[in-house]
Scaffold this motif. Structure first.
Motif, PDB file in Angstrom:
ATOM      1  N   THR A 138       0.752  -1.257   0.044  1.00  0.00           N
ATOM      2  CA  THR A 138      -0.157   0.116   0.146  1.00  0.00           C
ATOM      3  C   THR A 138       0.839   1.285  -0.026  1.00  0.00           C
ATOM      4  OG1 THR A 138      -1.772  -1.147   1.436  1.00  0.00           O
ATOM      5  CG2 THR A 138      -1.790   1.266   1.019  1.00  0.00           C
ATOM      6  N   TRP A 139       1.837   1.076   0.828  1.00  0.00           N
ATOM      7  CA  TRP A 139       2.691   2.352   0.881  1.00  0.00           C
ATOM      8  C   TRP A 139       3.467   2.458  -0.557  1.00  0.00           C
ATOM      9  CZ3 TRP A 139       8.055   2.102  -0.475  1.00  0.00           C
ATOM     10  CH2 TRP A 139       8.902   3.308  -0.280  1.00  0.00           C
ATOM     11  N   PHE A 140       3.768   1.568  -1.283  1.00  0.00           N
ATOM     12  CA  PHE A 140       4.505   1.781  -2.473  1.00  0.00           C
ATOM     13  C   PHE A 140       3.554   2.221  -3.407  1.00  0.00           C
ATOM     14  CE2 PHE A 140       5.886   0.230  -6.657  1.00  0.00           C
ATOM     15  CZ  PHE A 140       7.426   0.569  -6.621  1.00  0.00           C
ATOM     16  N   TYR A 141       2.226   1.845  -3.596  1.00  0.00           N
ATOM     17  CA  TYR A 141       1.369   2.442  -4.297  1.00  0.00           C
ATOM     18  C   TYR A 141       1.115   3.875  -3.935  1.00  0.00           C
ATOM     19  CZ  TYR A 141       0.038  -1.580  -7.285  1.00  0.00           C
ATOM     20  OH  TYR A 141      -0.082  -2.418  -7.934  1.00  0.00           O
ATOM     21  N   ILE A 142       0.816   4.408  -2.565  1.00  0.00           N
ATOM     22  CA  ILE A 142       0.567   5.692  -2.381  1.00  0.00           C
ATOM     23  C   ILE A 142       1.818   6.523  -2.730  1.00  0.00           C
ATOM     24  CG2 ILE A 142       0.361   7.141  -0.415  1.00  0.00           C
ATOM     25  CD1 ILE A 142      -0.982   4.945   1.083  1.00  0.00           C
ATOM     26  N   ALA A 143       3.189   5.841  -2.725  1.00  0.00           N
ATOM     27  CA  ALA A 143       4.134   6.754  -3.176  1.00  0.00           C
ATOM     28  C   ALA A 143       4.508   7.007  -4.469  1.00  0.00           C
ATOM     29  CB  ALA A 143       5.452   6.119  -2.487  1.00  0.00           C
ATOM     30  N   PHE A 144       3.938   5.911  -5.426  1.00  0.00           N
ATOM     31  CA  PHE A 144       4.181   6.073  -6.819  1.00  0.00           C
ATOM     32  C   PHE A 144       3.079   5.711  -7.700  1.00  0.00           C
ATOM     33  CE2 PHE A 144       8.091   3.959  -4.881  1.00  0.00           C
ATOM     34  CZ  PHE A 144       9.127   4.994  -5.187  1.00  0.00           C
ATOM     35  N   ALA A 145       1.848   5.814  -7.312  1.00  0.00           N
ATOM     36  CA  ALA A 145       0.707   5.572  -8.230  1.00  0.00           C
ATOM     37  C   ALA A 145       0.545   6.780  -8.689  1.00  0.00           C
ATOM     38  CB  ALA A 145      -0.369   5.169  -7.526  1.00  0.00           C
ATOM     39  N   THR A 146       0.314   7.041 -10.217  1.00  0.00           N
ATOM     40  CA  THR A 146      -0.109   8.147 -10.637  1.00  0.00           C
ATOM     41  C   THR A 146      -1.620   8.247 -11.282  1.00  0.00           C
ATOM     42  OG1 THR A 146       0.884   7.175 -13.136  1.00  0.00           O
ATOM     43  CG2 THR A 146       2.499   8.618 -11.538  1.00  0.00           C
ATOM     44  N   HIS A 147      -2.310   7.130 -11.279  1.00  0.00           N
ATOM     45  CA  HIS A 147      -3.504   7.106 -11.825  1.00  0.00           C
ATOM     46  C   HIS A 147      -4.479   6.444 -10.568  1.00  0.00           C
ATOM     47  CE1 HIS A 147      -2.831   9.099 -15.528  1.00  0.00           C
ATOM     48  NE2 HIS A 147      -1.750   8.296 -15.444  1.00  0.00           N
ATOM     49  N   TRP A 148      -5.672   6.946 -10.484  1.00  0.00           N
ATOM     50  CA  TRP A 148      -6.491   6.305  -9.467  1.00  0.00           C
ATOM     51  C   TRP A 148      -6.773   4.774  -9.733  1.00  0.00           C
ATOM     52  CZ3 TRP A 148     -10.725   3.659 -10.917  1.00  0.00           C
ATOM     53  CH2 TRP A 148     -11.414   4.014 -12.095  1.00  0.00           C
ATOM     54  N   TRP A 149      -7.093   4.400 -10.981  1.00  0.00           N
ATOM     55  CA  TRP A 149      -6.919   2.891 -11.360  1.00  0.00           C
ATOM     56  C   TRP A 149      -6.053   1.956 -10.947  1.00  0.00           C
ATOM     57  CZ3 TRP A 149      -3.366   0.544 -14.652  1.00  0.00           C
ATOM     58  CH2 TRP A 149      -2.653   1.266 -15.211  1.00  0.00           C
ATOM     59  N   MET A 150      -4.802   2.513 -10.855  1.00  0.00           N
ATOM     60  CA  MET A 150      -3.612   1.652 -10.531  1.00  0.00           C
ATOM     61  C   MET A 150      -3.969   0.934  -9.009  1.00  0.00           C
ATOM     62  SD  MET A 150      -0.273   3.978 -11.754  1.00  0.00           S
ATOM     63  CE  MET A 150      -0.080   4.105 -13.271  1.00  0.00           C
ATOM     64  N   PHE A 151      -4.846   1.541  -8.280  1.00  0.00           N
ATOM     65  CA  PHE A 151      -5.165   1.064  -6.753  1.00  0.00           C
ATOM     66  C   PHE A 151      -6.032  -0.032  -6.933  1.00  0.00           C
ATOM     67  CE2 PHE A 151      -3.555   5.272  -5.684  1.00  0.00           C
ATOM     68  CZ  PHE A 151      -2.760   5.056  -4.493  1.00  0.00           C
ATOM     69  N   LEU A 152      -6.378  -0.259  -8.005  1.00  0.00           N
ATOM     70  CA  LEU A 152      -7.491  -1.375  -8.235  1.00  0.00           C
ATOM     71  C   LEU A 152      -6.508  -2.801  -8.413  1.00  0.00           C
ATOM     72  CD1 LEU A 152      -9.926  -0.043 -11.005  1.00  0.00           C
ATOM     73  CD2 LEU A 152     -10.456  -0.347  -8.243  1.00  0.00           C
TER      74      LEU A 152
END
Length: 243
Positions: A138-152
């Motif tokens: 989750t931390w990695f996604y918060i730090a590097f995600a650039t679009h909301w759909w990536m959290f899916l």
């Protein structure tokens, strides 16, 4: 880009150690190795499988039952006895948990000759470890995600091992073609087998369960087999003579 690289790396590294260590080594003993290398593979399986680390002994017990009772009512995860893949996953998790907690005694022919490391087995199967890995993802996604759909993609990281197993057990016994009559419903699901590192050559594997090469025909490429051959030549592992 970092998210996609992370997702692909986690998918294939987790899958590699599941097929190489829990499946081909713990369940089938397709090769031997030193205690030091066994511990190294054990630790890498824990790290790369992360929140969905699969206890090798429990995995081996269940997988041996699957081969013995393939696509019968005693098969722990045949798709032909469940209404959908989620019901099959639920039943698989229950059987796996029984073996993990040793609340179910396996038949004598399924028991024994399994790698065990009590410390990693205990830590890897703990809620604390699974939550810690989940927090890291989750931390990695918060730090590097650039679009909301990536959290899916995050839920896939949390349940990577069971999801990969469900794909193999469901698709590998329902869709594709058969090279051999194994008295079950096992199939080779080409070309998707490559994305599952050869695990979807189920028909071939059920015919030759101790063969390190899951491919059989010229176009059936098992990506893990050349890696095992290289390890054999480097004397990291020793493949069976019939490899």
């Amino acid at each position: 880009m970092p998210i996609l690289i992370f997702f692909i790396a986690h998918w294939f590294l987790s899958l590699f150690f599941q097929t190489f260590f829990q499946h081909r080594y713990a369940s089938h003993r397709m090769f031997t190795t030193s205690k030091g290398w066994e511990r190294a593979f054990y630790l890498m399986a824990y790290v790369f499988e992360g929140s969905s680390f699969l206890n090798p002994r429990a995995y081996a017990m269940m997988h041996r039952e699957h081969h013995a009772y393939s696509d019968t009512e005693k098969d722990p995860h045949s798709p032909h006895f469940f209404t959908d893949v989620f019901q099959m996953m639920k039943a698989t998790i229950i059987t796996f948990r029984d073996h993990l907690k040793r609340t179910k005694d396996p038949e004598a022919r399924f028991a024994g000759d399994c790698p065990e490391w009590p410390l990693i087995d205990r830590v890897g199967s703990s809620i604390v470890s699974r939550l810690a890995f989940g927090a890291l993802y989750t931390w990695f996604y918060i730090a590097f995600a650039t679009h909301w759909w990536m959290f899916l993609l995050l839920p896939i990281h949390f349940l990577m091992g069971p999801l990969q197993g469900a794909i193999v057990n469901w698709c590998g016994h329902k869709y594709g073609y058969s090279n051999f009559d194994n008295n079950d419903q096992s199939k080779n699901t080409t070309p998707f087998d490559f994305f599952m590192l050869g695990e979807l050559f189920q028909n071939n594997h059920h015919r030759y369960p101790n063969s390190a090469n899951f491919g059989n025909k010229w176009f059936e490429i098992d990506p893990v087999y050349p890696v095992m051959r290289l390890m054999h030549r480097l004397r990291i592992i020793k493949l069976r003579k019939n490899y």
